[in-house]
Design a protein around this motif. Structure first.
Motif: not given
Length: 327
Positions: A80-84
């Motif tokens: 959701a935060y865009g952290i892969a």
């Protein structure tokens, strides 16, 4: 304590792009020091994904491993935060495997890795796992760095408008302190003892409860009579609600509307009404017994036993004990 959900509309879809937040996190926190071989305790939102700190976002991108209460839940939050984060960088650490997983964390730290720990929601090691991990890391002589953030306990307490216990000898406001009791024992003698202790506690008390047990807890708290209780439900989420009413009215109020019992609860039992803690509040016999106990035991133990023997208020006995020690 409760699952984290994204800020959402009626359909529950993500309503925010956190790309700018990640850039801001790098700009605001990227130049700070993040030592290797350190455990980072990262507070995560209790309901609204926007309640994440910039430093937390930066650390979650920086660390070599993220230990977490539930890998699936944490993976969803990170996406959701865009952290892969690949699955290989997530390590399950929960109440059933904390001791064993803590040793894995210690080994990684000894290798110079940075490890973050997150619970499902809120600040780790309070009502969630993490305390055992911290103890293991500290016992190994390694560093623990806490990143403060969301906490259902503090969120409810600040919105309840409570003041500390007020007595004729003076303490007012939260300077008098408050008590975090967490989840009460679910049944049996332990529950009865916890409820008796709650009756004798004059300071504000914070409790946690799940939806399937909130009705039983409300019924049990009726022994507090007119003492106000604030029910904070679904904090920071779409259906957040805060209501304050007398303890004896809680059960009926919940039964009046089924939706009031849905969600996760934080309850704040307000301070007990002002009581007289002068010398006259303790009977001569109780004073004699307390004095004998104080000669042999620490103050808290002496007060507890004196209260059990005499049936008199623990607060009054404690004030008497302090006066006796000072004399």
């Amino acid at each position: 304590m409760s699952a984290t959900s994204a800020p959402s509309g009626p359909a529950g879809t993500l309503a925010a792009d956190f790309g700018p937040a990640l850039q801001a996190a790098t700009a605001a926190a990227g130049r700070q020091s993040y030592p290797a071989g350190t455990l980072y305790l990262v507070a995560t939102p209790i309901g609204n994904l926007a309640d994440i700190s910039l430093r937390a976002l930066h650390v979650l991108q920086l660390v070599d491993v993220i230990a977490c209460e539930d890998t699936r839940h944490t993976a969803q939050m990170l996406r959701a935060y865009g952290i892969a984060v690949p699955a290989s960088r997530l390590l399950a650490l929960h109440q059933h495997n904390e001791q064993q997983a803590a040793q894995q964390v210690v080994e990684r730290l000894q290798q110079g890795q940075r490890v973050a720990y997150v619970s499902d929601a809120g600040t780790p090691a309070i009502s969630d796992p993490g305390a055992g991990l911290v103890q293991a890391v500290q016992a190994a002589g390694l560093r623990v760095m806490p990143l403060p953030g969301a906490s259902s306990i503090i969120t409810a307490l600040c919105a309840a408008g409570v003041e500390g216990a007020q007595h004729s000898n003076g303490v007012a406001g939260l300077q008098g302190g408050w008590v975090f009791a967490g989840f009460l024992p679910p049944k049996g003698q332990e529950r009865q003892q916890a409820l008796q202790a709650l009756q004798q506690e004059a300071r504000p008390v914070v409790l946690l409860e799940a939806p399937h047990r909130i009705g039983a807890l409300a019924t049990a708290l009726a022994v507090l009579g007119e003492r106000p209780v604030t029910l904070a439900r679904e904090l920071t989420k779409q259906y957040e609600s805060l209501s304050t009413l007398p303890a004896q009215a809680l059960a009926g109020w919940l039964e009046a509307a089924p939706e009031r019992s849905k969600g996760e609860f934080v309850l704040v039992v307000h301070a007990a009404p002002a009581t007289d803690t002068t010398e006259e509040a303790v009977s001569p016999e109780a004073r004699r017994i307390l004095k004998l106990l104080l000669a042999e035991l620490p103050t808290k133990s002496a007060v507890r036993l004196a209260a059990d023997i005499t049936g008199e208020a623990r607060n009054a006995l404690y004030a008497e004990a302090l006066a006796e020690k000072a004399s």
